[in-house]
Design an enzyme around this catalytic site. Structure first.
Site, PDB file in Angstrom:
ATOM      1  N   GLY A  40       0.924  -1.150   0.090  1.00 24.43           N
ATOM      2  CA  GLY A  40      -0.018   0.026   0.123  1.00 24.43           C
ATOM      3  C   GLY A  40       0.786   1.293  -0.112  1.00 24.43           C
ATOM      4  O   GLY A  40       0.465   2.064  -0.622  1.00 24.43           O
ATOM      5  N   GLU A  57       2.294   6.215   7.620  1.00 28.24           N
ATOM      6  CA  GLU A  57       3.820   6.133   7.087  1.00 28.24           C
ATOM      7  C   GLU A  57       4.400   7.193   7.612  1.00 28.24           C
ATOM      8  O   GLU A  57       5.695   7.106   8.241  1.00 28.24           O
ATOM      9  CB  GLU A  57       3.821   6.549   5.537  1.00 28.24           C
ATOM     10  CG  GLU A  57       3.223   5.281   4.536  1.00 28.24           C
ATOM     11  CD  GLU A  57       3.335   3.953   5.080  1.00 28.24           C
ATOM     12  OE1 GLU A  57       4.579   3.826   5.382  1.00 28.24           O
ATOM     13  OE2 GLU A  57       2.485   3.095   5.171  1.00 28.24           O
TER      14      GLU A  57
HETATM   15 ZN   LIG Z   1       3.708   0.358   8.585  1.00 22.97          ZN
END
Ligand SMILES: [Zn+2]
Ligand SMILES: *[C@@H]1O[C@H](CO)[C@@H](O)[C@H](O)[C@H]1NC(C)=O
Ligand SMILES: *[C@@H]1O[C@H](CO)[C@@H](O)[C@H](O)[C@H]1NC(C)=O
Ligand SMILES: *[C@@H]1O[C@H](CO)[C@@H](O)[C@H](O)[C@H]1NC(C)=O
Ligand SMILES: *[C@@H]1O[C@H](CO)[C@@H](O)[C@H](O)[C@H]1NC(C)=O
Ligand SMILES: *[C@@H]1O[C@H](CO)[C@@H](O)[C@H](O)[C@H]1NC(C)=O
Length: 952
Positions: A348, A385
């Site tokens: 992802g 992130e």
């Molecule tokens: Zn992660």
């Protein structure tokens, strides 16, 4: 600490009426929220839906030589590298895409050895006087000569045997020159392709986590082998090169007769190899300097940047970084933050330090074409992130067995960051759906595994890949959230910040965090917990599963027991803690929070009213269940939204475990005809989805559909009214999601006006492809149903629109919609398309097969397809792909007959010689689940049919 979140996700579980007193609320804190919310969102980093577990070591021989071990010896430590890479974006005369490069590493000898082991995989190394590298001593003194050198394929080493030992304390310089293929394999330095305005474009990009840096240049490729990297990239005119550090300089040069640009980057901080990134593309960017001159950039295809698809990501990145700087009490450690959307990306997203990479669907947002769900995904993935920039990147776990702490942590705090960026979305509530319930389902199996395996249990690249699973992400998030809650957030963040500042640029084991949290507890006046952080947490991390806490409102006793979905399953793995937990329980009295109570043994005596918070389920005595049901039916709003959702989810799962009856669970859905809120509906639909999967090929399905139709109709009408006949969008964030549910279920269960609505929208679009009248929020649902109701024309139109789509999330909805057709030959042809990367991108192949398997008509076709081509599929996706295990669990989800069980077992036998790679455990789980499904169906089918029939 600037912004402090009081995490009072005191998620109500129900109301409990005690003899003498009025009302008490038992509140189980919603605890688990992982990141793998989207199916094909899998990665080292952002995992797929994989429910696989870690394998025990499967060493079939005893390694004799150092190079037979997967782990590096402790004799050499790298200090710094100079790496130069030259990826070619055009094929060479053999039609091959390649990259070349050279690298110099300075390393220190800390233990005498005459052997150098350095990782190298699939690289062709230049030889110097017959050896694969050149060795010298840093201070100019002579280094031992190389006696023999070779590549050890199995363990992915370049091995250099020396004539004499390296000197302890001395530093050496190892130089290699190499050539590798710039393949489209999504691993290491790889090639991504796309077409813009009819022109084919090639991008070189990278994915190093977990073990692919060694496929790009020879390196000590373990997370604890941190070093400083000075990177140089050669690339052609008209392209831009990016890496972890900021670009320092670009010059023109002629190398091997070719004109190139030479871009050098500022040396990185001391960092792990798995966080490196290298990209050469002709992408455009937008940027901002709003965070104290920190350079923030979003990169994507030119067309996407022109269409302003990067604007939203740029808008939220600054605030999210600021949020974490406050939360961690540590400034952003780098001089720039780049985020790049890639047309081909297996995971992802990936938290490369300073150069985060994303699937396009996880970074790009189009104000007109994207849905609310797309926007939420962008926010949460960015938040996830960026959380790693500190937790994971600045301070890194020593080895992959502790991956759960890295991923669980990011999966927990991503909700805090997203909530800061979008305060009106109630992000912290969503946690319960996307994570708690999901991981409960996996962790309630006898085949589950503890969060924290021992270091020796994780060695090979495949074993490392298997760590990226739901347990690591979601249970990790769940227990950390529970920890933050019972320590209170100020204490939790104090310990966290002290941990991050102490170990900055270094490596840790997970108990180092417990040490710092324990110190924070001890430094807090009047703070008391029943045992040390270590002792409390060991029970959650070292033994698998979680407890069900039973409250007896008649006697006031509470007790705990290991919760297993199949009560007859045998837990083979003994636990040193005998499957008991230290369970933090909060008491709520007349809506006021009371002092925390700890259930430390199997039973405890509670006082009057309890309010629980933690990673566990709650059960009551039958009288109290009846009171709850009657409250739901008469005045459901007396319970909070989260309470309602939790009651339903607990009831269905307790029923699966035979702790309460199936009909009691079904009765919790009776009030739904009055329910308008998303979270309870979603909770119920997910649980009913199991019934749909089990029964949609049986006589029960008619009655089930009729019941659901009756329950959904009022919700469908409600949205029709508040949207002025479907011309507007509901205002609330989650109302928009529930509108989607209303349409999806109404159409699935045969509400005629739903079918007309959808068909007419889609027809209008087919008549005028340039003008799509369907609101973005509803597109996924509408496309799928329109293709299902329609024929070849509807499918072909979807295919044409898919090929044309300029927004990745639009392509992705069309791709899943095409799997909804009921026409077998279309489905079979579509399955074939997954083998052709010019039709379906390789990154999307396994998820497309899964979409087809979700369709009741497509399921047997998909099963035949993967059986017939197993060795090919395995070879393509089986090694390190994180969506691979979910392919097996996805395709076998409906399996519930003896015949299917036999087929599954035969499949396993027939393919033992090929293997199952990272799907090995998913296959075992599929067999376990199929067995359980057969049993469940036998025991429940008649009752369930009767109940649905009578309730309609
Ligand atoms: Zn992660
Ligand atoms: C790396 O490159 C820098 C700059 O050119 C140079 O000063 C340094 O000596 C090089 N280090 C090694 C190990 O070659
Ligand atoms: C590496 O060497 C092998 C064997 O000679 C060859 O088949 C392969 O094409 C080479 N790879 C590259 C990228 O040149
Ligand atoms: C980004 O922020 C700007 C300024 O606040 C705003 O005008 C714009 O609509 C935002 N863009 C998106 C896609 O949210
Ligand atoms: C473990 O639990 C079992 C079942 O409740 C109990 O009989 C046994 O005494 C416990 N053992 C220990 C070591 O606590
Ligand atoms: C509602 O929408 C449907 C389908 O678009 C249309 O046929 C119908 O006339 C509309 N009704 C009203 C009251 O606007």
């Amino acid at each position: 600490m600037g912004k402090v979140y009081y995490i009072s996700k005191n998620v109500g579980l129900g109301m409990l009426v005690l003899a003498a007193i009025a009302l008490a609320t038992i509140v189980a804190l919603s605890i688990a929220y992982d990141k793998e919310r989207a199916k094909n969102h899998g990665k080292p980093g952002e995992g797929t839906d994989s429910t696989s577990t870690s394998t025990p070591p499967t060493t079939d021989f005893t390694p004799k030589e150092p190079w037979d071990h997967y782990r590096l010896p402790h004799s050499l430590v790298p200090v710094s590298y100079n790496v130069t890479l030259w990826p070619r974006l055009e094929p060479n005369t053999d039609g091959l895409y390649i990259f070349t490069g050279h690298s110099t590493v300075i390393f220190k000898c800390v233990k005498g050895t005459d052997l150098i082991l350095i990782h190298s995989n699939k690289l062709n190394l230049t030889t110097f006087q017959g050896h694969h590298a050149k060795l010298s001593r840093l201070n100019g003194a002579p280094a031992p000569a190389i006696r023999r050198s070779w590549l050890e394929e199995k363990t992915e080493y370049l091995v250099l045997q020396l004539h004499s030992s390296l000197a302890v304390g001395a530093s050496y310089v190892l130089h290699t020159e190499f050539r590798g293929e710039l393949a489209d394999d999504l691993e290491g330095l790889y090639r991504s392709e796309y077409t813009e305005l009819g022109v084919k474009k090639v991008v070189a990009t990278s994915q190093m986590q977990a073990t692919y840096a060694r496929k790009t240049f020879p390196c000590f490729d373990e997370p604890a082998m941190k070093a400083v990297f000075s990177v140089t990239i050669l690339h052609s005119h008209g392209t831009v090169a990016l890496s972890n550090g900021r670009e320092m300089d670009t010059t023109d040069a002629v190398i091997d007769g070719v004109q190139v640009k030479v871009t050098t980057f500022e040396p990185t901080k001391r960092m792990s190899t798995y966080l490196l990134a290298f990209i050469v593309s002709d992408f455009d960017s937008i940027q901002s300097n709003q965070n104290h001159n920190l350079l923030i950039r979003i990169w994507a295809r030119k067309r996407a940047i022109d269409d302003k698809q990067g604007d939203y990501a740029l808008n939220v990145t600054g605030p999210i970084l600021q949020f974490y700087e406050h939360y961690y009490n540590a400034s952003y450690p780098l001089s720039k933050s780049d985020q790049v959307a890639l047309p081909d990306f297996n995971a992802g997203a990936m938290e490369n330090w300073g150069l985060v990479t994303y699937r396009e669907t996880a970074l790009l947002y189009d104000p007109v074409l994207s849905s609310t769900g797309n926007k939420e995904r962008v926010t949460t993935v960015i938040s996830h992130e960026l959380a790693h920039m500190w937790f994971g990147n600045l301070v890194t776990l020593q080895w992959w067995n502790d991956l759960w702490l890295n991923e669980g942590f990011a999966s927990y705090v991503e909700y805090l960051g997203a909530d800061y960026a979008e305060p009106t979305w109630n992000m912290k509530d969503q946690i319960i759906l996307y994570d708690v319930h999901k991981v409960f389902a996996v962790d309630a199996l006898a085949s589950s595994h503890p969060l924290s395996p021992r270091e020796e249990e994780v060695n090979t690249p495949a074993q490392i890949s298997e760590m990226f699973n739901t347990i690591s992400y979601s249970k990790g998030a769940a227990v950390l959230r529970m920890l933050s809650d019972f320590l209170t957030e100020p204490v939790f963040v104090r310990g966290l910040s002290s941990y991050l500042n102490t170990f900055a640029f270094g490596n840790t084991v997970y108990t180092d965090l417990w040490d710092h949290l324990q110190q924070a507890v001890e430094n807090t006046p009047h703070m008391s917990i029943p045992d040390t952080v270590h002792n409390i947490m060991h029970r959650w991390t070292l033994q698998m599963g979680f407890p069900v806490v039973t409250v007896d409102t008649k006697t006031g006793t509470i007790s705990q027991k290991h919760f297993l979905l199949d009560p007859e399953s045998v837990v083979e793995r003994p636990s040193q803690f005998n499957y008991t937990w230290f369970v933090p329980i909060k008491w709520m009295k007349s809506g006021v929070e009371q002092q925390q109570y700890w259930l430390l043994q199997r039973t405890g005596l509670g006082a009057a009213e309890h309010n629980m918070s933690g990673y566990f389920r709650v059960n009551y005595d039958l009288d109290n269940w009846d009171r709850l049901l009657s409250l739901l039916n008469t005045n459901h709003k007396a319970l909070s939204v989260i309470n309602r959702a939790q009651i339903v989810d607990d009831a269905f799962n307790l029923a699966r475990a035979k702790i309460i009856s199936t009909t009691l669970a079904l009765r919790t859905t009776q009030y739904l005809s009055k329910e308008r809120d998303y979270i309870p509906w979603e909770s119920a639909l997910r649980n009913l989805n199991y019934y749909i999967l089990m029964f949609d090929r049986t006589e029960v399905y008619g009655a089930l559909q009729a019941y659901l139709r009756k329950q959904i109709q009022p919700l469908f009408e409600h949205f029709k009214t508040i949207t002025d006949n479907w011309t507007k969008v509901p205002a609330g964030h989650t109302d928009q999601y529930n509108q989607i549910n209303a349409i999806a279920i109404a159409c699935n269960t045969g509400v005629e006006s739903c079918r007309e609505l959808i068909t007419s929208w889609y027809r209008q679009w087919m008549e005028n492809p340039g003008h799509n009248p369907i609101h973005s929020n509803l597109k996924s649902t509408v496309y799928c149903r329109a293709v299902a109701f329609g024929g070849v024309d509807e499918w072909e139109f979807a295919w044409a629109m898919f090929k044309n789509a300029t927004l990745a999330s639009e392509a992705s909805r069309l791709r899943s919609a095409m799997a909804c057709t009921k026409i077998p030959w279309l489905l079979n042809r579509y399955l074939d398309y997954t083998l052709d990367p010019t039709k379906i991108r390789k990154q999307d192949a396994t998820s497309t097969i899964q979409y087809i398997a979700e369709n009741v008509v497509g399921m047997p076709l998909a099963w035949n397809f993967i059986r017939a081509r197993w060795s090919y599929i395995f070879q393509q996706y089986g090694k390190g792909s994180f969506s691979f295990s979910s392919l097996v669990s996805g395709v076998t989800k409906r399996f519930s007959t003896e015949f299917e069980l036999q087929e599954l077992k035969k499949f396993k036998e027939d393919n033992l010689h090929v293997g199952f790679g990272s799907a090995t455990l998913a296959l075992e789980q599929a067999i376990e689940k199929t067995t359980a499904n057969i049993k469940w169906l036998t025991e429940n089918k008649a009752n369930v049919l009767k109940w649905f029939t009578e309730s309609t």
